[in-house]
Design an enzyme around this catalytic site. Structure first.
Site, PDB file in Angstrom:
ATOM      1  CD  GLU A 174      42.534  39.220  53.653  1.00  0.00           C
ATOM      2  OE1 GLU A 174      41.785  38.466  53.008  1.00  0.00           O
ATOM      3  OE2 GLU A 174      43.145  38.841  54.679  1.00  0.00           O
ATOM      4  CG  HIS A 250      38.290  40.547  50.378  1.00  0.00           C
ATOM      5  ND1 HIS A 250      38.120  39.197  50.127  1.00  0.00           N
ATOM      6  CD2 HIS A 250      39.272  40.631  51.303  1.00  0.00           C
ATOM      7  CE1 HIS A 250      38.969  38.501  50.874  1.00  0.00           C
ATOM      8  NE2 HIS A 250      39.668  39.351  51.594  1.00  0.00           N
ATOM      9  CB  CYS A 371      36.696  35.610  44.509  1.00  0.00           C
ATOM     10  SG  CYS A 371      35.932  36.675  45.724  1.00  0.00           S
TER      11      CYS A 371
END
Length: 449
Positions: A174, A250, A371
């Site tokens: 990720e 995450h 993000c």
């Protein structure tokens, strides 16, 4: 030689919508099917970029992807003209059309993992595009991501690019959302911190029970090998499976690091003391002095952290050595979080100021300030080698706002995704954007024979 951390923020794409595609991401799931405002979303992101640039931080921009992804739909058996592909997908498999329209590439913390030249064996800045294997709508991003990064960081003497890891669950990667780096100064050797949710091949490691662990230990180890990192400059830590099951999909939803500081929740990691000990020892061997700021669960619960995105913040170093924490508006709206932040800035630690931004359009899809940015630590000569077209300036900001206002809709619902005209609008916009950012032909529609 001077060195900098440059934040490259993702530009929100014209198809920004609330598809509810991300299982394990509470905000994405809870806002599914709402109407979105792509124009406002892009403007909110640009406003953050401009504000940080004006505060003296180095700021760049990362282009969005071509959506809907017609090639992805063709791979799934839809045929005919581009318009027919869209119409058939809308009629027979609307969830696939929604996935092919996702603007999730705006969250560029998932675009790649980046290792600066001071850490790598060959002295180049290394990039590995993330395969984002856990979610179909994100797994289709990495080919274009690689081309865009290659157009931004093109000098092979300075930059090295690696293909995404094999597209299987065992190597689920990720990107930078599960990676941070500690250092005394950005241009000096540091310690790279890889956080994983599970092991693919060793059943002794615990795993979450409700939501998927998107990052594997084996993926993190592979990226470290590709980048030529030495063992004395790497720490691996397992994220607490219990917080993954509470919506921490995450690691950048439960911790954030910068310089010599790790800002983290008490429940973020397994074997926290051992992890902190490794970070302290390895950073000390590089001349650094590691500092952990632990947010106790008694002050801020994991639920508070997920709702407010307290840790999905940007921790930025100022010239005077102090740090600024960039948080979303949702932190101010959460009484416990806001009380804690008031205490944090007044207790004499490294974080001296909190700056709040309205990023509601992104936040409703589960993406906060962290993000939206990919951090790249660069020395002065390396920054000079970056494509200047992607470095934010007052002029570029004005141009991009005009571009957004010209091409983006101010309302987008699921039914609008079936409109073939949306594809035409997106391609027209992106064709113009590649000229603005001087990227060349990075999109599939520009590369067709």
């Amino acid at each position: 030689m001077k060195s900098f951390e440059v934040n490259f923020d993702g530009l929100v794409g014209p198809t920004h919508n609330y598809g509810g595609l991300s299982y394990g991401n509470v905000a994405s799931q809870s806002n599914s099917q709402q109407g979105s405002n792509p124009r406002e979303a892009a403007r909110q992101g640009l406003a953050k970029m401009k504000a940080l640039m004006e505060m003296g931080f180095k700021q760049g921009v990362l282009a969005p992807q071509e959506r809907p992804d017609i090639a992805a739909l063709r791979r799934l058996g839809f045929t005919g003209s581009d318009a027919e592909v869209i119409q058939r997908a809308a009629k027979d498999a609307m969830p696939l059309l929604v996935a092919s329209c996702s603007a999730s590439s705006m969250w560029v913390a998932n675009a790649a993992t980046v290792s600066p030249s001071a850490d790598t064996a060959d002295g180049r800045v290394h990039f590995t595009a993330a395969n984002l294997n856990c979610k179909y709508h994100r797994s289709i991003e990495h080919p274009t991501t690689s081309r865009v990064l290659g157009a931004m960081f093109s000098d092979e003497k300075v930059f090295a690019h690696h293909e995404a890891l094999p597209a299987v669950a065992q190597f689920g990667d990720e990107g930078a959302a599960n990676h941070t780096r500690f250092c005394r100064a950005y241009g000096e050797a540091g310690v790279e911190f890889f956080v994983y949710g599970r092991s693919a091949f060793d059943s002794r490691y615990p795993a979450p029970q409700k939501y998927p662990a998107r990052q594997t230990l084996e993926a993190s180890q592979a990226v470290a090998r590709l980048h030529g990192l030495s063992d004395d400059g790497v720490v691996y830590a397992q994220q607490n499976p219990a917080v993954i099951d509470q919506g921490v999909f995450h690691n950048d939803v439960i911790s954030v690091g910068n310089g010599e500081v790790l800002f983290y929740h008490e429940d973020a990691f397994l074997e926290t003391d051992a992890v902190l000990g490794q970070l302290q020892a390895k950073l000390a061997s590089k001349g650094g002095n590691f500092k952990g700021i632990c947010v106790p669960r008694a002050a801020v619960t994991v639920e508070d952290a997920v709702r407010s995105y307290l840790f999905n913040s940007q921790l930025l170093s100022r010239e005077d050595g102090s740090m600024l924490l960039v948080v979303p508006e949702e932190c101010r709206n959460n009484e416990r979080v806001w009380t804690y932040l008031g205490q944090l800035t007044s207790q004499g630690g490294p974080v001296k100021e909190v700056k709040v931004f309205d990023l509601k359009q992104s936040m409703q899809n589960g993406g906060g300030p962290a993000c939206l940015r990919l951090r790249v630590a660069l020395k002065e000569n390396e920054l000079a080698a970056v494509n200047p077209g992607v470095i934010m300036t007052a002029s570029l900001y004005d141009t991009l706002v005009q571009w957004v206002d010209k091409h983006y809709r101010d309302r987008l619902g699921e039914a609008d995704l079936a409109d073939p005209q949306l594809l035409v609008e997106c391609r027209t916009a992106l064709d113009e954007l590649t000229q603005i950012l001087k990227l060349g032909s990075v999109y599939p529609f520009q590369r067709q024979p």
